[in-house]
Design a protein around this motif. Structure first.
Motif, PDB file in Angstrom:
ATOM      1  N   LYS A 172       5.658  10.196  13.870  1.00 53.25           N
ATOM      2  CA  LYS A 172       5.534  10.205  12.507  1.00 53.25           C
ATOM      3  C   LYS A 172       4.295  10.467  12.045  1.00 53.25           C
ATOM      4  N   LEU A 173       3.310  10.712  12.646  1.00 55.30           N
ATOM      5  CA  LEU A 173       2.047  10.744  12.106  1.00 55.30           C
ATOM      6  C   LEU A 173       1.625  12.226  11.928  1.00 55.30           C
ATOM      7  N   PRO A 174       1.251  12.850  10.660  1.00 57.25           N
ATOM      8  CA  PRO A 174       0.801  14.041  10.629  1.00 57.25           C
ATOM      9  C   PRO A 174      -0.396  14.550  11.040  1.00 57.25           C
ATOM     10  N   ARG A 175      -0.803  15.944  11.590  1.00 58.70           N
ATOM     11  CA  ARG A 175      -1.729  16.424  11.848  1.00 58.70           C
ATOM     12  C   ARG A 175      -2.988  16.510  10.550  1.00 58.70           C
ATOM     13  N   ILE A 176      -4.114  15.869  10.694  1.00 61.49           N
ATOM     14  CA  ILE A 176      -5.076  15.923   9.491  1.00 61.49           C
ATOM     15  C   ILE A 176      -6.268  16.520   9.842  1.00 61.49           C
ATOM     16  N   ALA A 177      -7.024  16.924   9.106  1.00 63.67           N
ATOM     17  CA  ALA A 177      -8.446  17.706   9.243  1.00 63.67           C
ATOM     18  C   ALA A 177      -9.256  16.533   9.441  1.00 63.67           C
ATOM     19  N   ILE A 178     -10.224  16.990  10.365  1.00 63.72           N
ATOM     20  CA  ILE A 178     -11.263  15.868  10.709  1.00 63.72           C
ATOM     21  C   ILE A 178     -12.333  16.213   9.465  1.00 63.72           C
ATOM     22  N   GLU A 179     -12.726  15.009   8.717  1.00 65.41           N
ATOM     23  CA  GLU A 179     -13.902  15.249   7.668  1.00 65.41           C
ATOM     24  C   GLU A 179     -14.046  14.054   7.312  1.00 65.41           C
ATOM     25  N   ALA A 180     -15.072  13.775   6.682  1.00 63.12           N
ATOM     26  CA  ALA A 180     -15.617  12.328   6.199  1.00 63.12           C
ATOM     27  C   ALA A 180     -14.468  12.065   5.142  1.00 63.12           C
ATOM     28  N   PRO A 181     -14.101  10.901   4.976  1.00 66.27           N
ATOM     29  CA  PRO A 181     -13.270  10.190   3.928  1.00 66.27           C
ATOM     30  C   PRO A 181     -14.143  10.306   2.606  1.00 66.27           C
ATOM     31  N   VAL A 182     -13.033  10.598   1.655  1.00 67.83           N
ATOM     32  CA  VAL A 182     -13.701  10.556   0.154  1.00 67.83           C
ATOM     33  C   VAL A 182     -14.482   9.332  -0.265  1.00 67.83           C
ATOM     34  N   SER A 183     -13.728   8.107   0.123  1.00 69.13           N
ATOM     35  CA  SER A 183     -14.087   6.678  -0.168  1.00 69.13           C
ATOM     36  C   SER A 183     -14.704   6.197   1.156  1.00 69.13           C
ATOM     37  N   THR A 184     -15.880   5.282   0.839  1.00 63.58           N
ATOM     38  CA  THR A 184     -16.492   4.655   1.999  1.00 63.58           C
ATOM     39  C   THR A 184     -15.585   3.198   2.169  1.00 63.58           C
ATOM     40  N   SER A 185     -14.549   3.075   1.483  1.00 64.79           N
ATOM     41  CA  SER A 185     -13.681   1.935   1.850  1.00 64.79           C
ATOM     42  C   SER A 185     -12.998   2.182   3.170  1.00 64.79           C
ATOM     43  N   VAL A 186     -12.811   1.135   4.119  1.00 70.57           N
ATOM     44  CA  VAL A 186     -12.181   1.158   5.320  1.00 70.57           C
ATOM     45  C   VAL A 186     -10.787   0.396   5.213  1.00 70.57           C
ATOM     46  N   ILE A 187     -10.183   0.357   3.983  1.00 66.19           N
ATOM     47  CA  ILE A 187      -8.809  -0.189   3.711  1.00 66.19           C
ATOM     48  C   ILE A 187      -8.081   0.918   3.243  1.00 66.19           C
ATOM     49  N   GLY A 188      -7.408   1.502   4.025  1.00 66.25           N
ATOM     50  CA  GLY A 188      -6.552   2.787   3.445  1.00 66.25           C
ATOM     51  C   GLY A 188      -5.346   2.437   2.788  1.00 66.25           C
ATOM     52  N   ARG A 189      -4.860   3.330   1.954  1.00 68.21           N
ATOM     53  CA  ARG A 189      -3.792   2.629   0.928  1.00 68.21           C
ATOM     54  C   ARG A 189      -2.476   3.803   1.220  1.00 68.21           C
ATOM     55  N   ASP A 190      -2.799   4.561   2.224  1.00 65.20           N
ATOM     56  CA  ASP A 190      -1.636   5.454   2.360  1.00 65.20           C
ATOM     57  C   ASP A 190      -1.798   5.894   3.960  1.00 65.20           C
ATOM     58  N   THR A 191      -0.823   6.616   4.611  1.00 61.85           N
ATOM     59  CA  THR A 191      -0.761   6.960   5.988  1.00 61.85           C
ATOM     60  C   THR A 191      -1.991   7.799   6.362  1.00 61.85           C
ATOM     61  N   VAL A 192      -2.209   8.923   5.504  1.00 62.87           N
ATOM     62  CA  VAL A 192      -3.292  10.156   5.669  1.00 62.87           C
ATOM     63  C   VAL A 192      -4.628   9.399   5.627  1.00 62.87           C
ATOM     64  N   SER A 193      -4.854   8.497   4.617  1.00 66.17           N
ATOM     65  CA  SER A 193      -6.295   7.871   4.518  1.00 66.17           C
ATOM     66  C   SER A 193      -6.575   6.762   5.525  1.00 66.17           C
ATOM     67  N   GLN A 194      -5.516   6.310   5.924  1.00 62.82           N
ATOM     68  CA  GLN A 194      -5.686   5.215   7.133  1.00 62.82           C
ATOM     69  C   GLN A 194      -6.165   6.125   8.473  1.00 62.82           C
ATOM     70  N   MET A 195      -5.314   7.168   8.686  1.00 60.61           N
ATOM     71  CA  MET A 195      -5.581   7.895   9.636  1.00 60.61           C
ATOM     72  C   MET A 195      -7.140   8.694   9.685  1.00 60.61           C
ATOM     73  N   HIS A 196      -7.704   9.042   8.481  1.00 56.09           N
ATOM     74  CA  HIS A 196      -8.748   9.332   8.286  1.00 56.09           C
ATOM     75  C   HIS A 196      -9.806   8.294   8.609  1.00 56.09           C
ATOM     76  N   ILE A 197      -9.827   7.165   7.878  1.00 57.44           N
ATOM     77  CA  ILE A 197     -10.672   6.018   8.399  1.00 57.44           C
ATOM     78  C   ILE A 197     -10.645   5.454   9.969  1.00 57.44           C
ATOM     79  N   GLY A 198      -9.546   5.422  10.636  1.00 56.89           N
ATOM     80  CA  GLY A 198      -9.414   5.153  11.927  1.00 56.89           C
ATOM     81  C   GLY A 198     -10.148   6.411  12.804  1.00 56.89           C
ATOM     82  N   ILE A 199      -9.915   7.387  12.484  1.00 61.85           N
ATOM     83  CA  ILE A 199     -10.678   8.470  13.094  1.00 61.85           C
ATOM     84  C   ILE A 199     -12.108   8.451  13.175  1.00 61.85           C
TER      85      ILE A 199
END
Length: 262
Positions: A172-199
Motif C-alpha cells: 500500500k505504500l506509494p513510490r515517492i521521490a527522494i528529496e529533503a523533506p520540506v519540514s525538519t520535523s520527524v513526526i509525519g502527519r500522513d503516509t507520504v511525509s512519514q516515508m520521506h522522513i523515514g527514508i
C-alpha cells in the motif's frame, strides 16, 4: 584528450579529460544506464553524438582508461576503445596501472575498482586520515590513513535501493521521490511525509552514526570526503561532510593515467 570510463552497477560515466589542465581538466561528462549487453557500436553512436554536441570529435581522444565493478561490461568497453578510439585501453588495477597503494584488508582482490580509485584520488587531494563516502547503488564508507593505505570500510544499501525495497515489500505504500523533506520535523502527519522522513532522515542518521563510530575507531582527526551522484542531496542537512568531490573517481582515473605515462 583522455576518455575516462567509470562503469558502475547503475550507470556508466564517460568523462572527457584534458590531463594537461590541472585546474579544470574535466571538459565534459555523460552517463548512461549500465547494461552489459550494450555493444561497442551502440556506445560509439551515442558517444559520438554527445562529443559533437560539446564541440569535440572522436579523433581528439588519444587514450582511454576504464574502471569497472561490472565484469561483464568490460569486454564491450574495451572493444569500444580499440575499434573507435584506435588504441588499447588501460584497465584500473591491471598493469601498467596497478593501484600503487596498500590495500590493508583481509581480501585485497575483492576491493571494488571504484573504491580503490577513490582512495587514490582522495589521498592525493587531501592530506591526513580520511573517510570517503561514495553515494551510488550502494553507499560505501572507506577509511584511508595518512599514508594513503586503504584500511577497510562499510558497504550499506544505497538510498534508492532502500526505497525500492520498502515500496516493493509494502503493497500500500506509494513510490515517492527522494528529496529533503520540506519540514525538519520527524513526526509525519500522513503516509507520504512519514516515508520521506523515514527514508531521508533515517539515511542522514545512518551516515552520521557510522561516521561517528569510524572516527572514534580511527582515534585521530579525520576529514570526511563525499562523492557520488547523491552526495549533494544531503549536503545542506548535515555537517558531517568536510568536502564534496563530485568527480572523485574520474579524477582518480586521470591521476592513474598520468602515473602510467610519466
Amino acid at each position: 584528450m583522455l576518455l575516462a570510463i567509470d562503469a558502475g552497477n547503475t550507470n556508466v560515466v564517460f568523462a572527457l579529460v584534458d590531463p594537461s589542465d590541472r585546474a579544470n581538466g574535466i571538459k565534459a561528462r555523460w552517463r548512461i544506464a549500465t547494461d552489459p549487453r550494450r555493444t561497442a557500436d551502440e556506445y560509439a553512436v551515442w558517444l559520438s553524438q554527445l562529443l559533437s554536441l560539446e564541440g569535440y570529435d572522436r579523433s581528439q581522444v588519444t587514450g582511454v582508461i576504464i574502471a569497472t565493478v561490472v565484469p561483464r561490461a568490460l569486454h564491450n568497453l574495451q572493444t569500444l576503445a580499440r575499434k573507435y578510439f584506435g588504441g588499447e585501453p588501460l584497465i584500473a588495477g591491471q598493469a601498467p596501472v596497478e593501484w600503487g597503494i596498500q590495500l590493508d584488508v583481509d581480501e585485497p582482490s575483492q576491493v571494488g575498482a571504484d573504491r580503490a580509485v577513490n582512495v587514490i584520488a582522495a589521498h592525493a587531494l587531501h592530506p591526513g586520515d580520511l573517510i570517503v563516502i561514495d553515494f551510488g547503488t550502494a553507499t560505501t564508507f572507506d577509511v584511508v590513513d595518512y599514508s594513503g593505505a586503504y584500511k577497510g570500510g562499510i558497504i550499506a544499501p544505497g538510498i534508492n535501493l532502500s526505497l525500492d525495497a520498502l515500496v516493493t515489500a509494502a503493497a500500500k505504500l506509494p513510490r515517492i521521490a527522494i528529496e529533503a523533506p520540506v519540514s525538519t520535523s520527524v513526526i509525519g502527519r500522513d503516509t507520504v511525509s512519514q516515508m520521506h522522513i523515514g527514508i531521508y532522515w533515517g539515511y542522514v542518521a545512518m551516515i552520521e552514526g557510522l561516521v561517528g563510530r569510524m572516527k572514534a575507531e580511527v582515534g585521530r582527526p579525520v576529514k570526511v570526503i563525499a562523492t557520488g551522484g547523491l552526495a549533494t542531496l544531503f549536503e545542506k542537512q548535515t555537517d558531517v561532510f568536510d568536502v564534496i568531490e563530485g568527480d572523485l573517481t574520474i579524477q582518480g582515473l586521470a591521476m592513474m593515467w598520468d602515473r602510467a605515462h610519466i
